[in-house]
Design a protein around this motif. Sequence first.
Motif, mmCIF file in Angstrom:
data_model
loop_
_atom_site.group_PDB
_atom_site.id
_atom_site.type_symbol
_atom_site.label_atom_id
_atom_site.label_comp_id
_atom_site.label_asym_id
_atom_site.label_seq_id
_atom_site.Cartn_x
_atom_site.Cartn_y
_atom_site.Cartn_z
ATOM 1 N N ILE A 157 0.812 -1.302 -0.049
ATOM 2 C CA ILE A 157 0.105 -0.021 0.116
ATOM 3 C C ILE A 157 0.843 1.406 -0.038
ATOM 4 O O ILE A 157 1.875 1.451 0.613
ATOM 5 N N VAL A 158 0.363 2.458 -0.472
ATOM 6 C CA VAL A 158 1.098 3.526 -0.732
ATOM 7 C C VAL A 158 0.012 4.696 -0.465
ATOM 8 O O VAL A 158 -1.125 4.421 -0.586
ATOM 9 N N PRO A 159 0.587 5.842 0.027
ATOM 10 C CA PRO A 159 -0.624 7.098 0.496
ATOM 11 C C PRO A 159 -1.162 7.456 -0.697
ATOM 12 O O PRO A 159 -0.564 7.521 -1.658
ATOM 13 N N ALA A 160 -2.179 7.534 -0.976
ATOM 14 C CA ALA A 160 -2.929 7.982 -2.077
ATOM 15 C C ALA A 160 -4.194 8.858 -1.621
ATOM 16 O O ALA A 160 -4.970 8.626 -0.768
ATOM 17 N N ALA A 161 -4.916 9.588 -2.695
ATOM 18 C CA ALA A 161 -6.171 10.312 -2.464
ATOM 19 C C ALA A 161 -7.323 9.648 -3.153
ATOM 20 O O ALA A 161 -8.428 10.330 -3.337
ATOM 21 N N GLN A 162 -6.967 8.184 -3.090
ATOM 22 C CA GLN A 162 -8.005 7.363 -3.574
ATOM 23 C C GLN A 162 -8.585 6.185 -2.768
ATOM 24 O O GLN A 162 -7.543 5.701 -1.968
ATOM 25 N N ASN A 163 -9.772 5.879 -2.847
ATOM 26 C CA ASN A 163 -10.211 4.690 -2.157
ATOM 27 C C ASN A 163 -10.003 3.459 -2.997
ATOM 28 O O ASN A 163 -11.070 3.242 -3.826
ATOM 29 N N ASN A 164 -8.721 2.964 -2.979
ATOM 30 C CA ASN A 164 -8.456 1.935 -3.838
ATOM 31 C C ASN A 164 -7.823 0.537 -3.049
ATOM 32 O O ASN A 164 -7.255 -0.143 -3.745
ATOM 33 N N VAL A 165 -7.731 0.665 -1.816
ATOM 34 C CA VAL A 165 -7.248 -0.527 -1.270
ATOM 35 C C VAL A 165 -8.187 -1.385 -0.519
ATOM 36 O O VAL A 165 -9.088 -1.281 0.149
ATOM 37 N N SER A 166 -8.168 -2.737 -1.249
ATOM 38 C CA SER A 166 -8.857 -3.933 -0.899
ATOM 39 C C SER A 166 -7.882 -4.928 -0.261
ATOM 40 O O SER A 166 -6.833 -5.339 -0.799
ATOM 41 N N ALA A 167 -8.027 -5.041 1.308
ATOM 42 C CA ALA A 167 -7.148 -6.065 1.697
ATOM 43 C C ALA A 167 -7.691 -6.685 2.942
ATOM 44 O O ALA A 167 -8.819 -6.420 3.304
ATOM 45 N N GLN A 168 -7.144 -7.971 3.491
ATOM 46 C CA GLN A 168 -7.820 -8.556 4.532
ATOM 47 C C GLN A 168 -6.506 -8.925 5.276
ATOM 48 O O GLN A 168 -5.340 -9.210 5.161
ATOM 49 N N PHE A 169 -6.822 -8.583 6.740
ATOM 50 C CA PHE A 169 -6.019 -8.497 7.895
ATOM 51 C C PHE A 169 -6.563 -8.837 9.257
ATOM 52 O O PHE A 169 -7.759 -8.861 9.431
ATOM 53 N N ILE A 170 -5.629 -9.249 10.148
ATOM 54 C CA ILE A 170 -6.058 -9.455 11.383
ATOM 55 C C ILE A 170 -5.777 -8.162 12.503
ATOM 56 O O ILE A 170 -4.813 -7.610 12.245
ATOM 57 N N LEU A 171 -6.794 -8.084 13.359
ATOM 58 C CA LEU A 171 -6.618 -6.899 14.319
ATOM 59 C C LEU A 171 -6.058 -7.312 15.556
ATOM 60 O O LEU A 171 -6.272 -8.133 16.241
ATOM 61 N N LEU A 172 -4.622 -6.631 15.628
ATOM 62 C CA LEU A 172 -3.606 -7.129 16.755
ATOM 63 C C LEU A 172 -4.064 -6.408 18.202
ATOM 64 O O LEU A 172 -3.974 -6.949 19.145
ATOM 65 N N GLU A 173 -4.148 -5.052 17.761
ATOM 66 C CA GLU A 173 -4.257 -4.080 19.089
ATOM 67 C C GLU A 173 -5.370 -2.994 18.920
ATOM 68 O O GLU A 173 -5.420 -2.465 17.544
ATOM 69 N N LYS A 174 -5.921 -2.510 19.934
ATOM 70 C CA LYS A 174 -6.926 -1.660 19.639
ATOM 71 C C LYS A 174 -6.811 -0.611 20.908
ATOM 72 O O LYS A 174 -6.995 -0.870 22.221
ATOM 73 N N ASP A 175 -6.819 0.660 20.468
ATOM 74 C CA ASP A 175 -6.837 1.875 21.663
ATOM 75 C C ASP A 175 -8.466 2.159 21.981
ATOM 76 O O ASP A 175 -9.253 1.676 21.185
ATOM 77 N N ASN A 176 -8.461 2.441 23.346
ATOM 78 C CA ASN A 176 -9.660 3.137 23.655
ATOM 79 C C ASN A 176 -10.266 4.178 22.700
ATOM 80 O O ASN A 176 -9.777 5.014 22.102
ATOM 81 N N PRO A 177 -11.706 4.126 22.180
ATOM 82 C CA PRO A 177 -12.305 5.086 21.304
ATOM 83 C C PRO A 177 -12.035 6.552 21.893
ATOM 84 O O PRO A 177 -12.070 6.664 23.333
ATOM 85 N N VAL A 178 -11.830 7.631 20.895
ATOM 86 C CA VAL A 178 -11.962 8.926 21.374
ATOM 87 C C VAL A 178 -12.881 9.656 20.768
ATOM 88 O O VAL A 178 -12.881 9.261 19.443
#
Length: 128
Positions: free
Chosen positions: A7-28
């Motif tokens: 993935i690279v930064p871009a101003a487009q919604n073009n990332v489709s991926a599958q991943f596992i959630l490892l850590e989660k911060d508290n909501p802000v």
Amino acid sequence: MVSLKDIVPAAQNNVSAQFILLEKDNPVKEGPGKTCLTLVADETASVHFQLWGTECDAFEPGDIIRLTNGIFCCVRNKFVLRAGKRGMTEKVGEFSMVFVETPNMSNIQWGPNPSNFRTLKQENVIAP
């Protein structure tokens, strides 16, 4: 589907991926809603993933998430992956995915790409 290492930064919604959630911060609380910063990974890399609104309550560490039409962009001087307004996230499983934590794509310094002014390229790794 794209690997997180690609993935690279871009101003487009073009990332489709599958991943596992490892850590989660508290909501802000931000404006009318809330956000939650997480760390996600696949078999190639990890990245910070920003959850919005009801997504903060929908996902927990260990969940396998499929992102469709996401965006990798700079939010408050940090590069994060997120669904954005046009993307979609869904839980597709839990606890059964091979992953690595390095490199973290959010800890890479991105700079202008001289061969294509519309894209950025990797420059340096920022120490966490």
